[in-house]
Enzyme design. Structure first.
Site, PDB file in Angstrom:
ATOM      1  N   ASP A  32       9.509  -7.625  -9.794  1.00  0.00           N
ATOM      2  CA  ASP A  32      10.467  -8.564 -10.385  1.00  0.00           C
ATOM      3  C   ASP A  32      11.435  -7.748 -11.236  1.00  0.00           C
ATOM      4  O   ASP A  32      10.996  -6.963 -12.083  1.00  0.00           O
ATOM      5  CB  ASP A  32       9.721  -9.592 -11.246  1.00  0.00           C
ATOM      6  CG  ASP A  32      10.595 -10.747 -11.705  1.00  0.00           C
ATOM      7  OD1 ASP A  32      11.753 -10.505 -12.102  1.00  0.00           O
ATOM      8  OD2 ASP A  32      10.125 -11.885 -11.682  1.00  0.00           O
ATOM      9  N   ILE A  33      12.736  -7.887 -11.009  1.00  0.00           N
ATOM     10  CA  ILE A  33      13.714  -7.096 -11.761  1.00  0.00           C
ATOM     11  C   ILE A  33      13.928  -7.621 -13.178  1.00  0.00           C
ATOM     12  O   ILE A  33      14.535  -6.946 -14.001  1.00  0.00           O
ATOM     13  CB  ILE A  33      15.069  -6.976 -11.030  1.00  0.00           C
ATOM     14  CG1 ILE A  33      15.740  -8.332 -10.857  1.00  0.00           C
ATOM     15  CG2 ILE A  33      14.906  -6.228  -9.721  1.00  0.00           C
ATOM     16  CD1 ILE A  33      17.184  -8.235 -10.400  1.00  0.00           C
TER      17      ILE A  33
ATOM     18  N   GLN B 271      11.449 -23.118 -11.745  1.00  0.00           N
ATOM     19  CA  GLN B 271      11.802 -22.306 -10.584  1.00  0.00           C
ATOM     20  C   GLN B 271      13.301 -22.004 -10.634  1.00  0.00           C
ATOM     21  O   GLN B 271      14.117 -22.906 -10.814  1.00  0.00           O
ATOM     22  CB  GLN B 271      11.452 -23.040  -9.287  1.00  0.00           C
ATOM     23  CG  GLN B 271      11.684 -22.219  -8.029  1.00  0.00           C
ATOM     24  CD  GLN B 271      11.294 -22.972  -6.752  1.00  0.00           C
ATOM     25  OE1 GLN B 271      11.021 -24.178  -6.764  1.00  0.00           O
ATOM     26  NE2 GLN B 271      11.261 -22.255  -5.643  1.00  0.00           N
TER      27      GLN B 271
ATOM     28  N   HIS C 287       7.720 -18.505  -3.960  1.00  0.00           N
ATOM     29  CA  HIS C 287       7.230 -17.206  -4.405  1.00  0.00           C
ATOM     30  C   HIS C 287       6.121 -17.362  -5.434  1.00  0.00           C
ATOM     31  O   HIS C 287       6.044 -18.359  -6.143  1.00  0.00           O
ATOM     32  CB  HIS C 287       8.360 -16.332  -4.952  1.00  0.00           C
ATOM     33  CG  HIS C 287       9.123 -16.919  -6.099  1.00  0.00           C
ATOM     34  ND1 HIS C 287      10.026 -17.954  -5.953  1.00  0.00           N
ATOM     35  CD2 HIS C 287       9.128 -16.599  -7.418  1.00  0.00           C
ATOM     36  CE1 HIS C 287      10.560 -18.245  -7.128  1.00  0.00           C
ATOM     37  NE2 HIS C 287      10.022 -17.441  -8.038  1.00  0.00           N
TER      38      HIS C 287
ATOM     39  N   HIS D 204       4.264 -15.360  -8.664  1.00  0.00           N
ATOM     40  CA  HIS D 204       4.367 -14.313  -9.675  1.00  0.00           C
ATOM     41  C   HIS D 204       2.960 -13.769  -9.932  1.00  0.00           C
ATOM     42  O   HIS D 204       2.025 -14.548 -10.139  1.00  0.00           O
ATOM     43  CB  HIS D 204       4.877 -14.888 -11.003  1.00  0.00           C
ATOM     44  CG  HIS D 204       6.245 -15.471 -10.938  1.00  0.00           C
ATOM     45  ND1 HIS D 204       7.351 -14.805 -11.412  1.00  0.00           N
ATOM     46  CD2 HIS D 204       6.696 -16.663 -10.470  1.00  0.00           C
ATOM     47  CE1 HIS D 204       8.423 -15.565 -11.233  1.00  0.00           C
ATOM     48  NE2 HIS D 204       8.046 -16.701 -10.661  1.00  0.00           N
TER      49      HIS D 204
END
Length: 147
Positions: free
Chosen positions: A41-42, A104, A110, A112
């Protein structure tokens, strides 16, 4: 008046995860197979925050076909085992948000996987991580995955 259910289930082919799957933008890949992609995750909530996505156009869990749901869980298990090795910790937060009201922000299903305590969890999508550090962590995690 707009039907909120229609808005929630409309898949956008231009979302950032779709662009990653199409190869239009790069990511710090951890793992990939025919049904899933796992990457850093960026904007992590803690060091080592990984996202796992299906290679299916699905906004949330209710849109996901069973074989892709199973594949996401199997990939998540591999990533979690790698996170436990790399970060030398047992506790991994597994979080999945369905819809804007739940938080979201990217409307492609997705999961996490965050190696931290719920009590130390950072704010979602608040700070951009250092790209060199993400690349290093991605390499460490990818090396720790057993297929």
């Amino acid at each position: 008046m707009t039907d909120i259910n229609q808005q929630a289930t409309a898949y956008d082919d231009n979302n950032i995860f779709a662009k990653m799957l199409n190869g239009d933008i790069p990511c710090h890949k951890i793992y990939e197979d025919d049904k899933t992609l796992a990457f850093m995750d960026i904007m992590p909530q803690a060091e080592g925050h990984v996202l796992v996505i299906p290679k299916q156009k699905a906004v949330d869990l209710s849109d996901l076909e069973p074989e892709f749901a199973a594949a996401v869980l199997m990939t998540s298990q591999k990533v979690m085992q790698a996170q436990r090795k790399v970060f030398e910790r047992e506790g991994i937060i597994q979080m999945q948000l369905n819809g804007a009201q739940a938080g979201q922000t990217v409307f492609h299903y997705h999961v996490h996987l965050i190696p931290t305590s719920i009590h130390e969890l950072g704010r979602h999508a608040a700070v951009m991580a250092d790209q060199e550090q993400l690349a290093k962590l991605a390499q460490q995690l990818a090396s720790a995955i057993t297929v």
